[in-house]
Design an enzyme around this catalytic site. Structure first.
Site, mmCIF file in Angstrom:
data_model
loop_
_atom_site.group_PDB
_atom_site.id
_atom_site.type_symbol
_atom_site.label_atom_id
_atom_site.label_comp_id
_atom_site.label_asym_id
_atom_site.label_seq_id
_atom_site.Cartn_x
_atom_site.Cartn_y
_atom_site.Cartn_z
ATOM 1 N N TRP A 105 78.254 133.357 31.598
ATOM 2 C CA TRP A 105 78.811 131.784 31.039
ATOM 3 C C TRP A 105 77.984 130.898 31.191
ATOM 4 O O TRP A 105 77.580 130.100 30.413
ATOM 5 C CB TRP A 105 80.285 131.828 31.581
ATOM 6 C CG TRP A 105 81.169 132.874 31.220
ATOM 7 C CD1 TRP A 105 81.738 133.848 31.841
ATOM 8 C CD2 TRP A 105 81.463 133.230 29.744
ATOM 9 N NE1 TRP A 105 82.430 134.446 31.348
ATOM 10 C CE2 TRP A 105 82.425 134.163 29.841
ATOM 11 C CE3 TRP A 105 81.361 132.344 28.315
ATOM 12 C CZ2 TRP A 105 83.072 134.668 28.521
ATOM 13 C CZ3 TRP A 105 81.666 133.026 27.530
ATOM 14 C CH2 TRP A 105 82.820 134.188 27.469
ATOM 15 N N ASP A 174 81.227 123.961 35.178
ATOM 16 C CA ASP A 174 82.161 124.931 34.462
ATOM 17 C C ASP A 174 82.993 125.673 35.734
ATOM 18 O O ASP A 174 82.488 126.619 36.327
ATOM 19 C CB ASP A 174 81.558 125.853 33.581
ATOM 20 C CG ASP A 174 82.629 126.796 33.060
ATOM 21 O OD1 ASP A 174 83.732 126.872 33.246
ATOM 22 O OD2 ASP A 174 81.928 127.854 32.203
ATOM 23 N N LYS A 198 92.598 131.254 32.817
ATOM 24 C CA LYS A 198 92.370 131.992 33.972
ATOM 25 C C LYS A 198 93.301 131.716 35.088
ATOM 26 O O LYS A 198 93.794 132.840 35.677
ATOM 27 C CB LYS A 198 90.920 131.724 34.643
ATOM 28 C CG LYS A 198 89.887 131.797 33.477
ATOM 29 C CD LYS A 198 89.557 133.055 33.007
ATOM 30 C CE LYS A 198 88.230 133.005 32.356
ATOM 31 N NZ LYS A 198 87.940 134.472 31.530
#
Length: 363
Positions: A105, A174, A198
């Site tokens: 990511w 992030d 999440k």
């Protein structure tokens, strides 16, 4: 071990398991929210009822993370992936930024940033298949960089920074897959963003925590939907926000506050992760953890078996026992057990016992 409503143990990397109590409340309010005569999905985002929902969600989120007054909280559509572009569009604009890459990511975020300016990769874990997180103190940052970007927890590889690092330039993080799993020193960050799916709620909304001085740096003549200043001035409602998703996040925030806040979240996360890492390390090398031991994620536990056929057999066995979503990402292989905030400890114990049984039978 059984789940209420005959539910599986959902080890998926996202969307996440949500607290049953939260799902029950959403169910009970689905047709008529608190006497409003309609669902949250149907009501105007400009109504006083929905304005109250949004305000409560923000207040509870601030309370959980102890967010100072000089930070704005935004609830925006597009998830965290849109933030890969929104951050450099607002702050890079032909300049340069430092990126720390500890997984897939972070690499995708850097790829998006290169469309706006120069990306200086100060650490890249790819040659080692993303198994480690560096000590920020050992990295050489550019003092003139617009910002430093990193991913606190890499969902795919299961690599997590053990705390809040410091950087010489504005720190952007992030925090999608470990937000609300532990207390955070917000003062170290210029901007935090996180997709909800999440640890907070359904997919489709990202929560942004942004310091006022960063908002002041956003240039004029921006694309409206990609303008942090405009979004902050409009209280996350420049357009119709993801109303129901924000409502669900708000219910999760209240649930976490009622259940001990983020210190309790950290204790629960550590206990669940220990069960699985003990199972990995205690089976004579049959299972191998992917991440280095000093940066193992407490959210995404990744490990491999001796070969692909055994992996397929193991996955089939877990599915028969209602342990769902354990197949690892193709870049790592093996198994990935995602154990976000609402994932029950019983599921970790069942997986650990299944691992021990399988290793004994196949070693």
């Amino acid at each position: 071990m059984s789940q209420p409503y005959d539910r599986v143990f959902n080890f998926s990397a996202g969307p996440c398991t949500l607290p049953v109590e939260v799902l029950e409340e959403a169910r009970d309010d689905l047709l008529n929210y608190k006497g409003a005569g309609m669902s949250v999905m149907e009501m105007s985002h400009r109504s006083k009822v929905y304005e109250g929902i949004l305000a409560e969600a923000e207040a509870d989120f601030r309370k959980l993370l102890k967010i100072p007054e000089n930070y704005k909280v935004l609830f925006l559509g597009g998830g965290a992936t849109l933030q890969f572009s929104m951050v450099p569009i607002c702050f890079l604009r032909g300049g340069n930024a430092d990126y720390v890459l500890t997984g897939s990511w972070g690499a995708k975020a850097a790829e998006a940033a290169r469309l706006e300016g120069c990306v200086n990769v100060v650490f890249d874990g790819k040659p080692n298949n993303f198994r480690e997180a560096p000590d920020f103190g050992s990295l050489k940052f550019d003092p003139k960089a617009a910002y430093v970007h990193f991913t606190s927890n890499e969902t795919i590889q299961g690599v997590e920074f053990p705390g809040d690092p410091s950087a010489p330039t504005p720190l952007v993080c992030d925090m999608s897959s470990d937000i609300l799993s532990r207390p955070v020193d917000i003062s170290k960050y210029a901007l935090i963003y996180a997709g909800a799916q999440k640890n907070m709620g359904p997919a489709g909304v990202a929560v942004i925590v942004i310091r006022d001085d960063m908002i002041a740096k956003v240039p004029g003549n921006m694309h409206p939907m990609l303008d942090y200043r405009l979004q902050a001035e409009n209280g996350s409602m420049y357009n119709t926000p993801p109303c129901f998703n924000i409502y669900m996040c708000g219910l999760v925030y209240k649930y976490l506050l009622k259940n001990g806040g983020l210190n309790a979240s950290r204790e629960r996360a550590a206990a669940k992760a220990k069960i699985l890492y003990d199972a990995i390390d205690g089976n004579g090398g049959f299972f191998n953890g992917h991440a280095a031991k000093d940066c193992r994620s407490v959210m995404n536990v990744t490990f491999t078996l001796p070969d692909e056929e055994l992996t397929k057999t193991f996955v089939k066995l877990t599915e028969e026992r209602k342990l769902d979503g354990l197949k690892g990402h193709r870049s790592v292989g093996g198994i990935r057990a995602s154990i976000y905030n609402a994932f029950p400890e019983e599921g970790c114990r069942l997986l650990a016992s299944t691992m021990a049984e399988f290793a004994k039978a196949h070693a």
